[in-house]
Scaffold this motif. Structure first.
Motif, PDB file in Angstrom:
ATOM      1  N   VAL A   1     -14.811  -1.625 -20.263  1.00 31.57           N
ATOM      2  CA  VAL A   1     -15.858  -0.647 -20.519  1.00 31.57           C
ATOM      3  C   VAL A   1     -16.368  -0.781 -21.941  1.00 31.57           C
ATOM      4  CG1 VAL A   1     -16.315   1.807 -20.687  1.00 31.57           C
ATOM      5  CG2 VAL A   1     -14.923   0.938 -18.827  1.00 31.57           C
ATOM      6  N   GLY A   2     -17.681  -0.759 -22.083  1.00 28.41           N
ATOM      7  CA  GLY A   2     -18.281  -0.748 -23.404  1.00 28.41           C
ATOM      8  C   GLY A   2     -18.324   0.673 -23.945  1.00 28.41           C
ATOM      9  N   VAL A   3     -17.882   0.827 -25.172  1.00 31.78           N
ATOM     10  CA  VAL A   3     -17.906   2.133 -25.817  1.00 31.78           C
ATOM     11  C   VAL A   3     -18.790   1.989 -27.036  1.00 31.78           C
ATOM     12  CG1 VAL A   3     -16.488   3.876 -26.947  1.00 31.78           C
ATOM     13  CG2 VAL A   3     -15.551   2.553 -25.067  1.00 31.78           C
ATOM     14  N   ASP A   4     -19.787   2.830 -27.197  1.00 39.07           N
ATOM     15  CA  ASP A   4     -20.618   2.699 -28.396  1.00 39.07           C
ATOM     16  C   ASP A   4     -20.579   3.981 -29.218  1.00 39.07           C
ATOM     17  OD1 ASP A   4     -21.972   4.171 -26.612  1.00 39.07           O
ATOM     18  OD2 ASP A   4     -23.920   3.226 -26.904  1.00 39.07           O
ATOM     19  N   ARG A   5     -20.989   3.816 -30.456  1.00 40.17           N
ATOM     20  CA  ARG A   5     -20.997   4.982 -31.347  1.00 40.17           C
ATOM     21  C   ARG A   5     -21.942   6.021 -30.775  1.00 40.17           C
ATOM     22  NH1 ARG A   5     -22.232   1.093 -35.430  1.00 40.17           N
ATOM     23  NH2 ARG A   5     -20.335   0.203 -36.273  1.00 40.17           N
ATOM     24  N   PRO A   6     -21.475   7.270 -30.650  1.00 34.96           N
ATOM     25  CA  PRO A   6     -22.371   8.288 -30.097  1.00 34.96           C
ATOM     26  C   PRO A   6     -23.567   8.485 -31.010  1.00 34.96           C
ATOM     27  CG  PRO A   6     -20.116   9.105 -30.325  1.00 34.96           C
ATOM     28  CD  PRO A   6     -20.164   7.792 -31.010  1.00 34.96           C
ATOM     29  N   ASP A   7     -24.700   8.679 -30.396  1.00 32.02           N
ATOM     30  CA  ASP A   7     -25.932   8.918 -31.136  1.00 32.02           C
ATOM     31  C   ASP A   7     -25.952  10.376 -31.567  1.00 32.02           C
ATOM     32  OD1 ASP A   7     -28.673   7.472 -31.453  1.00 32.02           O
ATOM     33  OD2 ASP A   7     -29.128   9.559 -30.967  1.00 32.02           O
ATOM     34  N   VAL A   8     -26.246  10.607 -32.842  1.00 33.77           N
ATOM     35  CA  VAL A   8     -26.214  11.985 -33.324  1.00 33.77           C
ATOM     36  C   VAL A   8     -27.157  12.866 -32.518  1.00 33.77           C
ATOM     37  CG1 VAL A   8     -26.501  13.465 -35.330  1.00 33.77           C
ATOM     38  CG2 VAL A   8     -25.655  11.154 -35.621  1.00 33.77           C
ATOM     39  N   GLY A   9     -28.344  12.324 -32.246  1.00 33.66           N
ATOM     40  CA  GLY A   9     -29.330  13.090 -31.480  1.00 33.66           C
ATOM     41  C   GLY A   9     -28.794  13.475 -30.114  1.00 33.66           C
ATOM     42  N   ASP A  10     -28.079  12.535 -29.474  1.00 35.36           N
ATOM     43  CA  ASP A  10     -27.527  12.822 -28.157  1.00 35.36           C
ATOM     44  C   ASP A  10     -26.463  13.904 -28.234  1.00 35.36           C
ATOM     45  OD1 ASP A  10     -29.139  10.908 -27.158  1.00 35.36           O
ATOM     46  OD2 ASP A  10     -27.620   9.326 -27.114  1.00 35.36           O
ATOM     47  N   LEU A  11     -25.677  13.881 -29.314  1.00 37.98           N
ATOM     48  CA  LEU A  11     -24.598  14.858 -29.448  1.00 37.98           C
ATOM     49  C   LEU A  11     -25.152  16.257 -29.616  1.00 37.98           C
ATOM     50  CD1 LEU A  11     -21.837  13.240 -31.652  1.00 37.98           C
ATOM     51  CD2 LEU A  11     -21.867  13.669 -29.214  1.00 37.98           C
ATOM     52  N   LEU A  12     -26.294  16.359 -30.328  1.00 35.61           N
ATOM     53  CA  LEU A  12     -26.839  17.675 -30.615  1.00 35.61           C
ATOM     54  C   LEU A  12     -27.709  18.200 -29.479  1.00 35.61           C
ATOM     55  CD1 LEU A  12     -27.725  17.219 -34.377  1.00 35.61           C
ATOM     56  CD2 LEU A  12     -25.715  18.277 -33.360  1.00 35.61           C
ATOM     57  N   ALA A  13     -28.076  17.287 -28.573  1.00 39.63           N
ATOM     58  CA  ALA A  13     -28.944  17.721 -27.473  1.00 39.63           C
ATOM     59  C   ALA A  13     -28.262  18.809 -26.667  1.00 39.63           C
ATOM     60  CB  ALA A  13     -29.267  16.524 -26.579  1.00 39.63           C
ATOM     61  N   GLU A  14     -29.094  19.617 -26.031  1.00 35.93           N
ATOM     62  CA  GLU A  14     -28.503  20.744 -25.307  1.00 35.93           C
ATOM     63  C   GLU A  14     -27.699  20.242 -24.114  1.00 35.93           C
ATOM     64  OE1 GLU A  14     -31.132  23.201 -22.915  1.00 35.93           O
ATOM     65  OE2 GLU A  14     -32.757  21.839 -23.474  1.00 35.93           O
ATOM     66  N   GLY A  15     -26.712  20.991 -23.761  1.00 35.16           N
ATOM     67  CA  GLY A  15     -25.865  20.598 -22.642  1.00 35.16           C
ATOM     68  C   GLY A  15     -24.770  19.644 -23.048  1.00 35.16           C
ATOM     69  N   ALA A  16     -24.668  19.353 -24.340  1.00 35.16           N
ATOM     70  CA  ALA A  16     -23.627  18.432 -24.787  1.00 35.16           C
ATOM     71  C   ALA A  16     -22.453  19.210 -25.370  1.00 35.16           C
ATOM     72  CB  ALA A  16     -24.183  17.443 -25.798  1.00 35.16           C
ATOM     73  N   GLY A  17     -22.028  20.224 -24.684  1.00 39.11           N
ATOM     74  CA  GLY A  17     -20.882  21.000 -25.147  1.00 39.11           C
ATOM     75  C   GLY A  17     -19.616  20.198 -24.984  1.00 39.11           C
ATOM     76  N   PRO A  18     -18.457  20.796 -25.342  1.00 39.50           N
ATOM     77  CA  PRO A  18     -17.202  20.086 -25.156  1.00 39.50           C
ATOM     78  C   PRO A  18     -16.987  19.780 -23.679  1.00 39.50           C
ATOM     79  CG  PRO A  18     -16.821  22.379 -25.767  1.00 39.50           C
ATOM     80  CD  PRO A  18     -18.270  22.113 -25.929  1.00 39.50           C
ATOM     81  N   GLY A  19     -16.439  18.627 -23.416  1.00 36.37           N
ATOM     82  CA  GLY A  19     -16.209  18.205 -22.036  1.00 36.37           C
ATOM     83  C   GLY A  19     -14.966  18.858 -21.464  1.00 36.37           C
ATOM     84  N   GLU A  20     -14.565  18.382 -20.297  1.00 35.21           N
ATOM     85  CA  GLU A  20     -13.383  18.915 -19.638  1.00 35.21           C
ATOM     86  C   GLU A  20     -12.143  18.683 -20.509  1.00 35.21           C
ATOM     87  OE1 GLU A  20     -14.022  18.301 -14.932  1.00 35.21           O
ATOM     88  OE2 GLU A  20     -14.057  16.509 -16.176  1.00 35.21           O
ATOM     89  N   THR A  21     -11.189  19.584 -20.388  1.00 37.35           N
ATOM     90  CA  THR A  21      -9.987  19.435 -21.196  1.00 37.35           C
ATOM     91  C   THR A  21      -9.000  18.514 -20.493  1.00 37.35           C
ATOM     92  OG1 THR A  21      -8.958  21.300 -20.102  1.00 37.35           O
ATOM     93  CG2 THR A  21     -10.204  21.769 -22.100  1.00 37.35           C
ATOM     94  N   THR A  22      -8.013  18.077 -21.260  1.00 23.83           N
ATOM     95  CA  THR A  22      -6.976  17.208 -20.705  1.00 23.83           C
ATOM     96  C   THR A  22      -6.346  17.840 -19.476  1.00 23.83           C
ATOM     97  OG1 THR A  22      -6.523  16.202 -22.829  1.00 23.83           O
ATOM     98  CG2 THR A  22      -4.749  16.161 -21.228  1.00 23.83           C
TER      99      THR A  22
END
Lengths: 506, 424
Positions: free
Chosen positions: A384-405
């Protein structure tokens, strides 16, 4: 006079019963140990003599010969100090040799006669047939985990000798502190902007698929890998004992509860030698990192920096789940049932490796990719390719914390349950011949795979791996039906060709 | 040409050398031998030829030691006289003609006209294929080796469309943009041609994985070089090669170029010669378009398709202007950039024929469902990782990949090493 006592020594992660015989007879006073002792074992001579004298006993004024049987096997470690010392006392008549029957003894001696802990008490105790074992108090709780023999603990040689004679009491074996629940470690919810990486980690945990993360520095590869053990189910008692035995034999510290209950996470540095990763050593065969990571995660960061010979040595154990280390004097079977997670950069420049986006020439990139041999790359079901998250994408709405462990781990557990109901430990271990029976795929999915095969984008071997991953994806989605096209597509996407221009099809 | 006296075969080297000393060496043989002298470059070669008045006279001058190497002799390299004594021009010529290599030099009638008026023309030119391809209207399509899928696609389209319009597509045979411009031209109909300018000898394929491309270019035009046959691609040969590209065409199109990239040297050479330069605009954040965007900023005309190139050339009437990529239509079942990519890139579409039809389908509509539109929006025109498409679209991985695969079958996106990009 003659005295004999039982003990054991470590061979790999297993204990081997040893009989320590001491003869004290006429001749020039002297002290020799025979029976292939290694350096630490031979040094027992000086430690035992000093400890006997410091404990208020007399050193025999005879010729003392210690034999370690069976004599053909190399003995390692300091755990034979205590049996040698007590057998010497028995041979010299300071202790009734009959008292030494029916117990096995382990312990390293200090010069003042105190008893110190030894590595690998778990497998050592497991190897003994005697009804009782005498161990240093410091590792008595660990010995008690084996639940096979009565554990007698002492803090010194003198206490051990007198307690055997009934003149003093044994120390009380401490109860291991109750195993704490799963400690709260790094949580998966902290990983943001990495849906693909999160999915890959989840699938790896659910199906036992080896995972290769390819991405630029700072993309969060290590972050993802570290959260993988938390998704794995807790170890069963047998697994916990096996892991604890390996860790005990490798001399690693055990957790407060003494049983390793959580899947281990081992991350050796890329300067690791073959013996340290696979196991081995010249005098004493030690389990390597791959064995220590058994039932857990072996994380190899900067995969391309590992020596190629070391990496290729991983191939067989990864496939079989165990390995046999052979030396001229002994061959040892070691567990190697671990989940391999590796991380590397897409190219040497440290950029994100996008087409046209990095400064590396085609030649430099393919040289870098060739550091990982094709067969090893093939072992990774998930690439799997992993890339640096884009700041804009992180701040976009709906980008809250994901599911927990915890949430994901629950899904992983139920997916693993489905695999177990099918009669396999995990989907990654479904034999190729049984795929059609255990992981059938529907018509459209089959057509898709056949198309990929015809296009040369998939090899026959790669297809098996894709089908196993697709089965895991279906298990995760809670489906027991045949694998559908949707899962096969996702499985194909999770097995990308990070170095496609340098290599042929998967 | 001049009939050389037949060489006595089997007489051994010595007798042959004696024989050589007697007979004058033919101009062709001398030109090949001169270009193969150690460390000789275009400047010294021009000087030699101009001084002596012809290849065979120049060769005689070198062999007799009258014309030495100007300047100092580098360590280890033999002087020209010593090297010339060891060289048999006749054998060089035989070896060249065996491999189908032709030679011409400045002043001969078959020397390309446009190059002959160049300020620094290649004194001797080797070629395989048909040198006449250069006498038509020529356009150079050049760019970076490290290109994006979109750049690669556009290079192929330009090559195909320009060749179909009857032009000769000149490029440098390199990986990336150059190679795909050639491939496109090779796939076009019978009107056009393509000429590859090599830095190594015309019989030394560089990069090696382009060996098959070289053969195709030879079939559809020519591979030319000023390096003697068998000569390696030395570093300094590349900028020198670029000046030949610039000097042999009337327009240079740069498809993608990093800032400071090698194709900017071609641009410089073109500007020095008064050859018009045009550039293909790219996304402002794309590293592969930094050089071209800078060119546009400095005033180069933009190129969006082959039509813009034909406009710039002016001379080609509007009647011949391709309306909607005739090259690809004509290419039909021939080749697609991906399918016969010399670098072995994963084909973006299933089969060439399907893909061409797919392109037509797409132009007629293509996948228009909402999810495809969302995925295309999330994708954008720059290479984007699958992960980022998933983040931006907010769709599950399996749905995103399904849409992407379907769009790839329709030829509107392409994938390389896990990176996706819109291409049409």
């Amino acid at each position: 006079m003659l005295a004999a006592v039982s003990s054991a020594t470590l061979l790999g992660v297993e204990g081997c019963p040893i009989r320590v015989e001491v003869h004290s007879g006429n001749g020039l006073p002297g002290f020799s140990i025979v029976g292939l002792p290694d350096a630490t074992c031979r040094e027992a001579r000086d430690r035992v003599r000093a400890a006997v004298l410091s404990s208020g006993f007399k050193w025999p004024r005879h010729r003392v010969t210690v034999n370690l049987a069976p004599t053909s096997m190399r003995k390692a470690g300091s755990c034979l100090d205590l049996p040698i010392a007590l057998a010497v006392l028995g041979a010299d008549g300071q202790l009734d040799p009959a008292l030494l029957e029916g117990v096995a003894l382990f312990g390293e001696l200090g010069l003042d006669g105190s008893l110190r802990r030894v590595a690998g008490v778990l497998p050592l105790v497991g190897a003994c047939a005697e009804a009782a074992v005498v161990v240093p108090l410091a590792c008595a709780a660990e010995a008690a985990l084996q639940r096979r023999a009565r554990v007698l603990a002492a803090v010194s040689l003198r206490q051990a000798a007198l307690a055997l004679d009934g003149q003093e009491r044994w120390s009380e074996v401490p109860k291991p502190p109750p195993a704490s629940g799963r400690e709260s470690r790094e949580d998966l919810s902290e990983v943001r902007g990495q849906p693909l990486g999160r999915l890959a980690v989840e699938v790896a945990a659910a199906g036992g698929h080896h995972l290769l993360l390819v991405g630029p520095p700072g993309a969060g590869k290590t972050m993802l890998a570290r959260r993988l053990p938390g998704l794995l189910p807790a170890l069963s008692r047998e697994e916990a004992l096996e892991v604890s035995r390996v860790h005990s034999a490798a001399g690693l510290g055990l957790p407060p509860g003494l049983l390793v209950l959580e899947p281990p996470f081992r991350a050796p540095h890329h300067s690791a030698s073959m013996a340290s990763l696979i196991g081995g050593g010249t005098t004493q065969i030690r389990p390597g990192e791959i064995s220590c990571a058994s039932h857990g995660v072996l994380f190899l960061d900067e995969l391309a920096e590992f020596p190629p010979s070391v990496l290729d040595a991983l191939r067989q154990p990864l496939e079989d789940g165990s390995l046999t280390v052979c030396r001229s004097r002994a061959s040892v079977r070691l567990p190697a049932d671990c989940l391999l997670v590796a991380a590397m950069n897409p190219c040497p420049c440290g950029g994100d490796g996008s087409p046209g986006g990095c400064r590396c020439s085609e030649a430099a990139r393919s040289r870098y990719a060739l550091k990982i041999s094709g067969p090893l790359l093939d072992r990774f079901d998930l690439r799997v390719g992993v890339d640096r998250p884009d700041v804009g994408d992180l701040l976009a709405e709906g980008a809250g914390p994901g599911e927990t462990t915890a949430v994901v781990a629950e899904r992983v557990a139920s997916a693993r349950e489905r695999a177990r109901a099918r009669g396999v430990g995990c989907n990654a271990r479904i034999p190729g011949g049984l795929l059609d029976e255990l992981a059938p795929i529907d018509q459209t999915a089959r057509r898709l795979l056949e198309l990929r095969l015809r296009q040369g984008r998939l090899s026959a071997r790669g297809m098996h791996r894709v089908r196993r991953v697709a089965r895991t994806l279906a298990d995760l989605s809670g489906s027991d039906a045949a694998v559908s096209e949707e899962h096969v597509l996702a499985a194909l996407a999770l097995r990308s060709e990070p170095f496609a221009s340098a290599r042929g099809a998967a | 040409m001049s009939p050389d006296p037949p060489v006595a075969v089997g007489l051994g080297l010595n007798s042959r050398r004696l024989h050589d000393e007697d007979a004058a060496v033919s101009d062709e043989a001398a030109a090949i031998a001169l270009a193969g002298l150690p460390g000789i470059g275009p400047a010294s070669l021009s000087h030699l030829l101009a001084g002596a008045g012809g290849p065979s006279a120049a060769w005689e001058a070198v062999r007799s030691g009258r014309s030495g190497r100007p300047g100092k002799v580098a360590d280890g390299t033999p002087s020209w006289q010593v090297a010339a004594a060891r060289t048999d021009p006749q054998r060089c010529r035989e070896a060249a003609s065996e491999r189908g290599i032709g030679v011409t030099w400045l002043g001969r009638p078959d020397y390309p006209l446009r190059l002959a008026s160049d300020p620094f023309p290649p004194p001797v030119l080797f070629w395989r294929g048909d040198l006449a391809a250069l006498s038509g209207r020529c356009v150079a399509v050049v760019g970076t080796r490290r290109c994006t899928p979109a750049g690669r696609r556009l290079a192929w389209e330009l090559g195909a469309d320009l060749a179909s319009a009857g032009l000769c597509v000149v490029s440098g045979l390199a990986l990336g943009i150059d190679g795909h411009a050639h491939l496109g031209a090779c796939a076009a109909g019978p009107h056009g041609a393509t000429v590859g300018v090599a830095a190594s000898g015309v019989d030394v394929a560089y990069p090696r994985r382009h060996a098959a491309l070289w053969e195709r270019v030879v079939e559809r035009g020519a591979v030319i070089s000023e390096t003697a046959p068998g000569g390696p691609a030395q570093r300094w040969r590349f900028p020198a090669r670029n000046r030949i590209i610039a000097g042999s065409c009337e327009l240079v199109v740069v498809v993608e170029s990093h800032s400071g990239g090698g194709s900017l040297l071609t641009v410089e050479a073109a500007l020095d010669r008064g050859v018009e330069v045009r550039a293909v605009p790219g996304p402002v954040h794309s590293s592969a378009s930094e050089g071209t965007n800078q060119l546009l900023f400095e005033g180069a005309g933009p190129v969006r398709s082959a039509a813009d190139v034909l406009d710039a050339l002016g001379g080609l009437g509007a009647g011949r202007r391709p309306r909607s990529r005739p090259g690809i239509r004509q290419a039909g079942s021939a080749h697609t950039p991906a399918a016969d990519s010399p670098a072995g890139h994963t084909p973006a579409g299933p089969e060439p024929a399907t893909r061409v039809q797919a392109q037509d389908r797409q132009r007629a509509g293509g996948p228009t469902d909402r999810r495809s539109a969302e995925v295309l929006d999330a994708l954008g025109w720059e290479p984007t990782s699958l992960n980022r498409v998933v983040v931006r679209s907010g769709l599950p991985v399996s749905q995103v990949i399904e849409s992407l695969e379907r769009l790839a079958d329709h030829g509107s996106v392409a994938e390389e090493r896990g990176w996706w990009q819109r291409i049409g």
